[in-house]
Scaffold this motif. Sequence first.
Motif, PDB file in Angstrom:
ATOM      1  N   ASN A 195     -30.636  71.376 101.989  1.00 52.95           N
ATOM      2  CA  ASN A 195     -30.518  71.389 103.360  1.00 52.95           C
ATOM      3  C   ASN A 195     -30.153  70.221 104.030  1.00 52.95           C
ATOM      4  O   ASN A 195     -28.853  69.697 103.737  1.00 52.95           O
ATOM      5  N   ARG A 196     -30.771  69.185 104.729  1.00 55.46           N
ATOM      6  CA  ARG A 196     -30.100  68.092 105.346  1.00 55.46           C
ATOM      7  C   ARG A 196     -30.855  66.833 104.759  1.00 55.46           C
ATOM      8  O   ARG A 196     -30.879  65.865 105.383  1.00 55.46           O
ATOM      9  N   TYR A 199     -33.305  61.086 101.148  1.00 56.41           N
ATOM     10  CA  TYR A 199     -32.298  60.447 101.759  1.00 56.41           C
ATOM     11  C   TYR A 199     -31.714  61.289 102.438  1.00 56.41           C
ATOM     12  O   TYR A 199     -31.395  62.385 102.485  1.00 56.41           O
ATOM     13  N   ASP A 200     -31.161  60.561 103.405  1.00 57.20           N
ATOM     14  CA  ASP A 200     -30.179  61.238 104.579  1.00 57.20           C
ATOM     15  C   ASP A 200     -28.981  61.406 103.658  1.00 57.20           C
ATOM     16  O   ASP A 200     -28.035  62.269 103.756  1.00 57.20           O
ATOM     17  N   TYR A 201     -28.362  59.949 102.920  1.00 59.82           N
ATOM     18  CA  TYR A 201     -27.214  60.100 102.444  1.00 59.82           C
ATOM     19  C   TYR A 201     -27.417  59.232 100.834  1.00 59.82           C
ATOM     20  O   TYR A 201     -28.131  58.493 101.033  1.00 59.82           O
ATOM     21  N   VAL A 202     -26.685  59.673 100.041  1.00 59.59           N
ATOM     22  CA  VAL A 202     -26.791  58.873  98.949  1.00 59.59           C
ATOM     23  C   VAL A 202     -25.417  58.348  98.428  1.00 59.59           C
ATOM     24  O   VAL A 202     -24.431  59.175  98.543  1.00 59.59           O
ATOM     25  N   ASP A 204     -20.114  65.457  97.820  1.00 62.53           N
ATOM     26  CA  ASP A 204     -20.492  66.863  97.656  1.00 62.53           C
ATOM     27  C   ASP A 204     -21.845  67.004  98.344  1.00 62.53           C
ATOM     28  O   ASP A 204     -22.880  66.147  98.264  1.00 62.53           O
ATOM     29  N   GLY A 205     -21.779  67.668  99.336  1.00 62.12           N
ATOM     30  CA  GLY A 205     -22.910  67.669 100.503  1.00 62.12           C
ATOM     31  C   GLY A 205     -23.026  66.274 101.234  1.00 62.12           C
ATOM     32  O   GLY A 205     -22.283  65.655 101.863  1.00 62.12           O
ATOM     33  N   ARG A 206     -24.223  65.758 100.986  1.00 57.53           N
ATOM     34  CA  ARG A 206     -24.644  64.493 101.310  1.00 57.53           C
ATOM     35  C   ARG A 206     -24.448  63.346 100.236  1.00 57.53           C
ATOM     36  O   ARG A 206     -25.153  62.309 100.677  1.00 57.53           O
ATOM     37  N   ILE A 207     -23.927  63.672  99.277  1.00 58.11           N
ATOM     38  CA  ILE A 207     -23.833  62.593  98.055  1.00 58.11           C
ATOM     39  C   ILE A 207     -22.269  62.066  98.284  1.00 58.11           C
ATOM     40  O   ILE A 207     -21.511  62.908  97.881  1.00 58.11           O
ATOM     41  N   PRO A 247     -19.765  66.585 114.277  1.00 56.16           N
ATOM     42  CA  PRO A 247     -20.866  67.076 113.709  1.00 56.16           C
ATOM     43  C   PRO A 247     -21.369  66.530 112.452  1.00 56.16           C
ATOM     44  O   PRO A 247     -20.497  66.311 111.428  1.00 56.16           O
ATOM     45  N   GLU A 248     -22.473  66.128 112.317  1.00 58.75           N
ATOM     46  CA  GLU A 248     -23.037  65.537 111.037  1.00 58.75           C
ATOM     47  C   GLU A 248     -22.713  66.384 109.885  1.00 58.75           C
ATOM     48  O   GLU A 248     -22.304  65.713 108.736  1.00 58.75           O
ATOM     49  N   LEU A 249     -22.653  67.549 109.899  1.00 55.54           N
ATOM     50  CA  LEU A 249     -22.626  68.379 108.728  1.00 55.54           C
ATOM     51  C   LEU A 249     -21.141  68.592 108.225  1.00 55.54           C
ATOM     52  O   LEU A 249     -20.729  69.025 107.308  1.00 55.54           O
TER      53      LEU A 249
END
Length: 428
Positions: free
Chosen positions: A162-163, A176-179, A287-290, A328-330
């Motif tokens: 998800n987020r 975490y939010d981001y890695v 990749d997403g938030r990574i 947008p963050e996404l």
Amino acid sequence: MVIDYLVVTTKIYGINVKRYKICVIGAGSASAICMLTLMGELGYNNISLDCIYDPNTPITTVGESISIKPIMLMQDLLKFNFDRNGQELDMTIRYGTQHTFENNLGKSFIANYGNNLDGTTAIAHHINSEKFSSYVINNLKKHYSFMFKAHEDVVLDLRNENRKVLVICEKFTHEYDYVIDCRGTPSTEMLESDLYAKPDYETVNSVLIYPEFKSYDDKYTTAHFHENGWMFGIPLQHRKAFGYLYNNKITTKENAIEHFQTMKPQIEIEKLRSITWSHYYRKKVMDGRIMYMGNNLYFFEPAMGLPLHHFHHMTSVFCTFLKSSFLPELDVSNFMNVFHEGQMEILQDLIAINYSGNNNMKTEFWQKTSNQTKNRLKNSIYFQDYIRETLNNKKYGQYWCFLVPLMQTYLEGFDVNIEDLITQSAVI
């Protein structure tokens, strides 16, 4: 056990400020650069930062060239002072790179990397990679314990959910939010997967490293081009590391050692370190938030000291997208991936310049590599645009982070005739 670190929104003078929880995985130079950039760009009051690393994973003990911006961040954030801390880090001053050719078969020239817009000279440095990253982590803990934590643990898996991102380790699972994943060179199996791509040419892919334990009063990285490739020289406080680079598909290791000995007769063969690599890059930086950085993202070769500055540059762009009020963050990963595609093309162009000039090197390595790199520049939409603008404006322009004086120095120093590289489609 799950440690929950999610986005926190606070009110400062009535303005919503998003506070991100970010993790950097790894304890090498790339990790240190990313952490300094995150703090410098986002502000240490707007993030909570963790570093997770396996203390049993060795850090490559090699000298590296580092650009001025990370040093400025160390000065601002960690109270770094060269006169006070330089010896502790085995660090030396670096104004740029001195280029020479074996038997004077090419033109010698100096590329000064630190030209400021006002005409003054900024000072970059040579660093001991192991001491540099340890210094950054230890001083982040010392000065920013309220927002920075270092965890010695083994990362088993990363999962976008998800987020958030789950970082599953042997001891704990973190959120975490981001890695930013800087865990080093991927496995052969990973490199052969659909996640990675290969450049359309290959230059050097092997190096013999020899440390000479004596003090050199050098203010420049040295790049000496020889019949089988080139040799770097990186001076630290008490030694200078020489790296003989060659392509093992053209030159055998035995022949490379024999030639290296003619250039550095004092070499003790038993003390040589040998490293071979593949040229590769990850197709997507996120990749997403990574986000992937360090050798986990790409490696071509060490020409021009590009990698560490690139990791700073990419992390800075990532921070710009995070701070954007309209993005947008996404969509951050989508924008980063599009940007990354162009960066990989441009970095290949810059390396190609080293081999595409007019010189008198007539060996198999130079003939083959020069043909490949010239074809690279002829087929690069980015470099073709650069040639067209240069010819139309009758003056050189900036390319990537290389300001006009530096780009002009490289093209004229390597004697690259851009008119010979222009394709018919690029002619106006």
